[in-house]
Design a protein around this motif. Structure first.
Motif, PDB file in Angstrom:
ATOM      1  N   GLN A  87     -16.209 -87.116   0.216  1.00  0.00           N
ATOM      2  CA  GLN A  87     -17.141 -86.535  -0.419  1.00  0.00           C
ATOM      3  C   GLN A  87     -16.795 -84.926  -0.199  1.00  0.00           C
ATOM      4  O   GLN A  87     -16.319 -84.533   0.673  1.00  0.00           O
ATOM      5  N   SER A 124     -27.124 -83.696  -4.438  1.00  0.00           N
ATOM      6  CA  SER A 124     -26.698 -84.976  -3.985  1.00  0.00           C
ATOM      7  C   SER A 124     -27.486 -85.773  -3.345  1.00  0.00           C
ATOM      8  O   SER A 124     -27.272 -87.029  -3.676  1.00  0.00           O
ATOM      9  N   SER A 127     -22.376 -94.960  -2.984  1.00  0.00           N
ATOM     10  CA  SER A 127     -23.375 -94.282  -1.976  1.00  0.00           C
ATOM     11  C   SER A 127     -24.010 -95.095  -1.027  1.00  0.00           C
ATOM     12  O   SER A 127     -24.378 -95.125   0.122  1.00  0.00           O
TER      13      SER A 127
END
Length: 234
Positions: free
Chosen positions: A97, A109, A182
């Motif tokens: 990341q 984000s 994610s």
């Protein structure tokens, strides 16, 4: 003993090299986020000169990741096929990341992780929540690490205005599970994932944000997702 790739093997190194250049990655992500875009807009968004963008776009087209087509005075570029987005999403699961250096970057984000489009289907926590609701209602069933259509698919999807028949005609799988980079859980992809996302946009339950590929759940959508799909607040 030689470990070199044999003739006829997929040239993974060639595809990786195309995405290994940050500008080319930015161009691919841009069309993933927003669909077909003219070369001038892609150049501006990537922060490079038009001539530089044109060279990178040429290489992406030659490599089979993008396609270009003339529309009026401009040439527009888009993904060559959904498999390109799937490959980028898969790389996102193993890629480190980027460090967040500002409140603005942190906010963006978090929006991406909350709800976004993965090319043409829903991802993020919202995408995973929708997938779980579809599992619970029998629209999809989880098998061997992916999704298949469940017994209740046709009647339940018809209630939402999604017709399964047109989804069986293309070369895409009608449904599959996509591991969310994610949330680290499956969301619904394939032709059904695309049709469902398109329907939710059409109903006004979700809407695109201008800043990136994140999506927002509207007030009407929050209530409808809960009442008609069994999805909690997102």
């Amino acid at each position: 003993m030689s470990f070199s790739c044999a003739n006829g093997d997929a040239d993974v190194a060639a595809a990786a090299a195309l995405l290994g250049e940050p500008v080319r990655t930015a161009l691919v992500l841009a069309v993933m986020d927003r669909g077909a875009l003219p070369a001038s807009e892609l150049a501006a968004g990537a922060g490079v000169a038009p001539s530089t963008a044109s060279e990178h776009l040429r290489r992406l087209v030659d490599g089979g990741l993008l396609v270009g087509a003339k529309r009026g005075r401009h040439r527009y570029y888009e993904l060559a096929e959904p498999a390109v987005a799937e490959a980028v999403e898969a790389l996102s699961r193993v890629a480190p990341q980027r460090p967040v250096r500002s409140l603005r970057e942190a906010t963006r984000s978090e929006l991406i992780r909350e709800a976004r489009t993965c090319y043409d289907h829903l991802a993020g926590r919202l995408g995973v929540a929708v997938a779980r609701a579809l599992e619970q209602s029998g629209v999809v069933v989880r098998r061997n690490g992916t999704y298949e259509l469940g017994a209740a698919a046709e009647p339940r999807l018809a209630e939402l205005g999604v017709d399964l028949d047109p989804l069986t005609d293309g070369r895409r799988p009608i449904v599959r599970g996509c591991l969310d980079w994610s949330a680290r859980e499956l969301h619904v992809a394939g032709a059904l994932g695309a049709a469902l996302a398109a329907r939710l946009f059409e109903l006004g339950w979700i809407e695109r944000r201008a800043v990136n590929r994140s999506v927002a759940v509207t007030e009407a959508g929050r209530e409808s997702l809960r009442e008609r799909l069994g999805v909690g607040a997102a």
